[in-house]
Scaffold this motif. Structure first.
Motif, mmCIF file in Angstrom:
data_model
loop_
_atom_site.group_PDB
_atom_site.id
_atom_site.type_symbol
_atom_site.label_atom_id
_atom_site.label_comp_id
_atom_site.label_asym_id
_atom_site.label_seq_id
_atom_site.Cartn_x
_atom_site.Cartn_y
_atom_site.Cartn_z
ATOM 1 N N ARG A 707 0.848 -1.203 0.000
ATOM 2 C CA ARG A 707 0.000 0.000 0.000
ATOM 3 C C ARG A 707 0.882 1.252 0.000
ATOM 4 O O ARG A 707 1.772 1.390 0.839
ATOM 5 N N ASP A 709 0.004 4.273 0.862
ATOM 6 C CA ASP A 709 -0.187 5.087 2.069
ATOM 7 C C ASP A 709 0.633 4.553 3.239
ATOM 8 O O ASP A 709 1.155 5.326 4.047
ATOM 9 N N SER A 710 0.803 3.233 3.310
ATOM 10 C CA SER A 710 1.611 2.666 4.391
ATOM 11 C C SER A 710 3.097 2.951 4.176
ATOM 12 O O SER A 710 3.845 3.163 5.135
ATOM 13 N N HIS A 713 3.622 6.493 5.144
ATOM 14 C CA HIS A 713 3.587 6.563 6.605
ATOM 15 C C HIS A 713 4.910 6.089 7.190
ATOM 16 O O HIS A 713 5.435 6.680 8.149
ATOM 17 N N ASN A 802 -1.253 3.205 10.795
ATOM 18 C CA ASN A 802 -0.902 4.477 10.142
ATOM 19 C C ASN A 802 -1.428 5.686 10.921
ATOM 20 O O ASN A 802 -1.929 6.656 10.352
ATOM 21 N N GLU A 804 -1.412 9.114 12.626
ATOM 22 C CA GLU A 804 -0.663 10.275 12.147
ATOM 23 C C GLU A 804 -0.450 11.331 13.220
ATOM 24 O O GLU A 804 -0.206 12.500 12.901
#
Length: 934
Positions: A707, A709-710, A713, A802, A804
């Motif tokens: 992924r 987004d991971s 992150h 994840n 934030e």
């Protein structure tokens, strides 16, 4: 009448039910279609105790399909007070009964089902057996007893002459079946086993990622050569080179490839001292011959090269050949990926491990034979309690007494072995001890020899050949360490552990010498004589098979007979040995410096005194200590090493405080909970800047379906975006964002300019990644990145979902949230001084159900309460983490992730009581570990 279904599942097996019933009944009556020695051996102790206690017993079996083993009949016949009969079948009348009847004062227990007396049927097969308990004189009971009686009357009493006649018939049928099997064998019908299938899938995945090298790690006899042949069959290289250092291995490898690839349009040749068939499509060469002629070949001559026994590939001859050739793909195969002084086998193959199969995986995949281990209390009168592993000569002196020899020989006779001839290896303390045992055994009618490192290789090979020869009288070889590894004696059917276990690694190596498959061996018998040695508990670590363990899991394993070990493996300790080991486990402090230093020193001894300066050194040995415990004790592995070794160059490294802080950043990541950060940092050891797309490709090396987004992150995590101020002061940032790219900081630039610093940092990262891969395989990326049964701290949930904001804020109440994910953290046993919620009940109702009470400020009507109650319709996920104790030995314990749960019912307010169903039931052994006190 009461009834229940008996299946083989974890700690609940038919064997356990039979042994318990033999202990409590007054009389017993068995009627089974066939008995094998593999099953009879598991019942020997229970039968012996029942007979000694005056219980009357009958066992009836049959000659149906000639499945009954004459060795099993002979062993049963040796019980003089046991009544045994055989129902003789013919072509018109078979016998397929499986019945176990136990008589008590007022009732009968009757078990009828599918299980015969074999180790698989009693322990591991999918079997259904119904147990019925009823009062005497009930119609059903009377009918069963009547039918049993009729069959008993129609059966033949077991005699020695009957066994001799049946044995001739049995061997004739067996020879005929073997001939038919050989006639039907064809390479076209051979299919990969589970290990080979997994390896091939991973090899294909690595090739898709553009990798050109890979390593396969698996024990001798698990099918590595066939796996290579299967992969070559799939890839279809025009030309292939198979390289190995021993000619006998080379010949067998060529035969394997020819067998599997028969009728394929390729030619096979050999390159040895006497054969120079270099024009063949597929060449099988020993390294010595290839080193003399490799320059005659163009670098791209071969499309595919296999390096067998790849741990030798760091040697100069291999390196010259490897540097010359540029194949499309290179495969390395080894059972012992030990590091040489110059190069790591992992480095040679670009850290691509297609598969790693250690002992317990091999057992699970049926690549080796199972073993029956019997832990036997040593003879009275031998006291080793005041000795340590350094007192080898004194340990040997105390063990060299006639009564111990008699004790060993008694149990050898009692438990027996499978095969026409006893082929035993005995592992001793010293050379003198080995010679003593060989002389004593020979004098008592068991021809034996002692071998040591002082004997020439030719003498060892001759002795091994004699042991394997069914017509040679030699029955036992006694040694110290020479048979620990690298020696292949497939027909060994008995292993004698005659020395105190001082190293799980050595124990596993010695056990492994008898696990090679052989036509005359369905299982291996292991007799371990356990004395009152101060570290007898180490045998529990060796048998446990879990590289990462704690005191509680070990105690449960011992108490349940290591029921978590796969297949028909049987581990049985007598009550005295079991009690001694449990007491030692209770008293031992696994986190004390004394314990950790002892474990380190034993590991160093296995490495012939070479200090393990790299974490990867631990990864190469089955049964090695867990170096994470060393890191937790000292802060980093480097600092632990300095405490025990006091090397001057270690002192110089530690003196660099800024570097130690950076090294500690990497050490704190272990064990990796996801590979993203480490995979990215490995790239930074060779590159100054990395874009997101490059980072994704780096992570794809370790997991699938990455992924973006991971990955982003993870990149932000490395820049300390989610660290609090105190963490930033303690830990220097290694990378930072610049113009949409991640780049090295000045601190990182300084360290990569030093080869020594880089090597130490790379070791931490590579160990973390290989340990992750060993634990999870090519797992898929997911959010949150959690795996059922894995240990986590609260803060890990922030990283893996994840989160934030500051990750250090993920602590406190036991209910934490990130978006649509709720994380429930539970201590099953509360500490009144720590947990203000002591009066609230959080507990497993059973393996499928958990009862949880919310923080005491929650109402059902609150937003969080409604989100949890209606989590399915609102799209929320509830994740359950539990730990048995908050602390053990003053160490904060991690939580175990139990998976997602679904709310069935919610009652009350302030707090709310939830009843939840787990999506995956808790494995029985883990359930016992979490809920029982041993």
């Amino acid at each position: 009448m009461s009834e229940r279904l008996l299946v083989n599942s974890g700690t609940e097996t038919l064997l356990k039910e039979l042994t318990n019933s033999l202990e409590t009944c007054e009389k017993f009556y068995f009627g089974v279609a066939f008995v094998n020695f593999s099953g009879v051996q598991l019942l020997l102790d229970a039968l012996q105790k029942a007979i000694e206690n005056g219980k009357q017993g009958q066992i009836m079996t049959s000659t149906y399909l000639n499945f009954t083993d004459p060795v099993a009949l002979r062993r049963l016949h040796e019980f003089s007070d046991l009544d045994v009969k055989v129902f003789v079948t013919d072509e018109h009348r078979g016998f397929h009964t499986k019945t176990y009847i136990f008589e008590y004062a007022d009732e009968y227990k009757i078990i009828i089902g599918s299980s015969n007396v074999t180790h698989s049927a009693l322990k591991s097969n999918v079997e259904w057996n119904v147990e019925l308990v009823s009062k005497k004189d009930m119609p059903f009971t009377d009918r069963v007893l009547k039918e049993y009686g009729l069959l008993w009357e129609d059966s033949t009493p077991l005699t020695e002459s009957f066994i001799s006649d049946y044995e001739k018939q049995y061997q004739a049928v067996k020879r005929a079946a073997s001939s038919v099997h050989l006639l039907r064998q064809s390479g076209a019908y051979i299919t990969p086993n589970r290990m080979q299938q997994r390896a091939m899938v991973n090899l294909e995945r690595l090739r898709r990622l553009g990798e050109t090298k890979s390593l396969v790690i698996a024990a001798t006899g698990t099918g590595k050569t066939f796996m290579a042949a299967f992969d070559v069959q799939r890839v279809k290289p025009k030309r292939m080179l198979f390289l190995v250092h021993r000619e006998d291995i080379l010949i067998k490898a060529k035969e394997t490839f020819e067998f599997l690839l028969q009728n394929k349009p390729v030619t096979f040749g050999m390159l040895t001292g006497t054969r120079k068939e270099i024009g063949a499509d597929y060449i099988f060469a020993n390294i010595k011959s290839m080193a003399n002629v490799f320059k005659q070949f163009k670098p791209d001559t071969f499309d595919y090269i296999v390096y067998d026994e790849a741990h030798h590939a760091a040697a100069n001859q291999y390196q010259e050949v490897m540097r010359h050739f540029t194949p499309a793909f290179t495969l390395g195969m080894t059972a012992t990926p030990e590091r040489s002084d110059q190069l790591s086998v992992f480095e040679l193959f670009d850290h691509n491990v297609a598969i790693e199969v250690r002992l317990h995986e091999a057992l699970e995949d049926n690549l080796v034979v199972p073993f029956h281990y019997f832990g036997i209390t040593d003879v009275d009168g031998i006291d080793l309690s005041d000795l340590t592993s350094r007192d080898q000569q004194e340990i040997a002196r105390r063990l060299q007494i006639h009564s111990r020899v008699e004790h060993i020989m008694h149990y050898m006779g009692f438990y027996g072995y499978q095969g026409r001839k006893r082929k035993a290896l005995g592992f001793c303390v010293t050379v003198e001890h080995a010679r003593y045992m060989a002389n004593e055994f020979t004098a008592r009618g068991v021809p034996s020899l002692a071998l040591s490192g002082d004997d020439k290789p030719e003498a060892r090979e001759y002795a091994i050949a004699r042991l394997e020869d069914p017509n040679d009288p030699l029955e036992c070889l006694f040694s110290v360490d020479i048979f620990n590894e690298g020696v292949d004696i497939p027909s060994v059917n008995l292993v004698l552990m005659l020395r105190p276990t001082e190293s799980p690694i050595v124990f596993i190596q010695q056990l492994g010498r008898g696990l090679r498959k052989h036509p005359e061996k369905e299982f291996l018998t292991v007799l371990d004589f356990i004395g009152n040695y101060s570290r007898a508990y180490l045998v529990a670590l060796a048998l446990n098979g879990q590289r990462y363990y704690d005191k509680e899991s070990l105690k449960v394993a011992v108490a349940t007979g290591f029921a978590h070990i796969p297949g028909p493996v049987h581990i049985q300790m007598d009550e005295i040995s079991k009690e001694q080991i449990l007491n030692q486990l209770e008293q031992e402090s696994f986190f004390s410096m004394a314990h950790l230093k002892e474990a380190y020193m034993e590991f160093k001894k296995v490495r012939h005194g070479k200090p393990p300066y790299r974490l990867m050194d631990y990864h190469t040995y089955d049964g090695a200590p867990d170096p994470i415990t060393f890191i937790n004790k000292a802060g980093t592995y480097l600092q632990f090493l300095y405490k025990v070794e006091k090397d001057s160059f270690l002192a110089e490294l530690i003196a660099d405080e800024i570097w130690v802080k950076a090294y500690k950043v990497l050490s704190a990541m272990l064990p990796l909970k996801r590979p993203h950060e480490a995979a990215i940092l490995v790239m930074f050891l060779n590159k100054r800047e990395i874009e997101v797309e490059e980072a994704i490709r780096a992570v794809e090396h370790w997991i699938e379906g990455v992924r973006e987004d991971s990955v982003v992150h993870a990149m932000n995590t490395l820049t300390q975006k989610y660290s609090d101020d105190s963490e930033k002061k303690r830990q220097p940032a290694l990378v930072e964002w610049q113009e949409g790219k991640l780049v090295r900081t000045a601190v990182m630039e300084r360290f990569v300019s030093s080869e020594t610093h880089t090597d130490w940092m790379k070791d931490v990262l590579e160990y973390g990644l290989h340990r992750f891969e060993k634990g999870f395989g090519a797992t898929s990326d997911q959010l949150p990145f959690l795996h059922v049964g894995t240990q986590y701290q609260m803060r890990d949930a922030a990283l893996l979902s994840n989160f934030e904001k500051s990750h250090s804020s993920f602590r406190g109440s036991g209910l934490l949230a990130n978006g649509k994910d709720y994380f429930l953290f539970v201590d099953l046993n509360k500490d009144a001084d720590i947990d203000e919620r002591l009066n609230y009940q959080d507990a497993f109702e059973d393996q499928y159900t958990f009862l949880w009470e919310s923080p005491n400020n929650m109402r059902q009507s609150s937003t969080r309460g409604q989100n949890m109650i209606h989590h399915k319709t609102r799209g929320y996920r509830l994740h359950l983490f539990v730990r048995k104790y908050r602390e053990m030995e003053r160490q904060t314990q991690p939580f175990i992730y139990m998976g997602k749960v679904n709310v069935e019912r919610a009652t009350g307010d302030l707090p709310v009581a939830f009843r939840m169903k787990l999506e995956q039931p808790v494995p029985l052994l883990l359930y016992r570990e979490l809920t029982e006190i041993v």
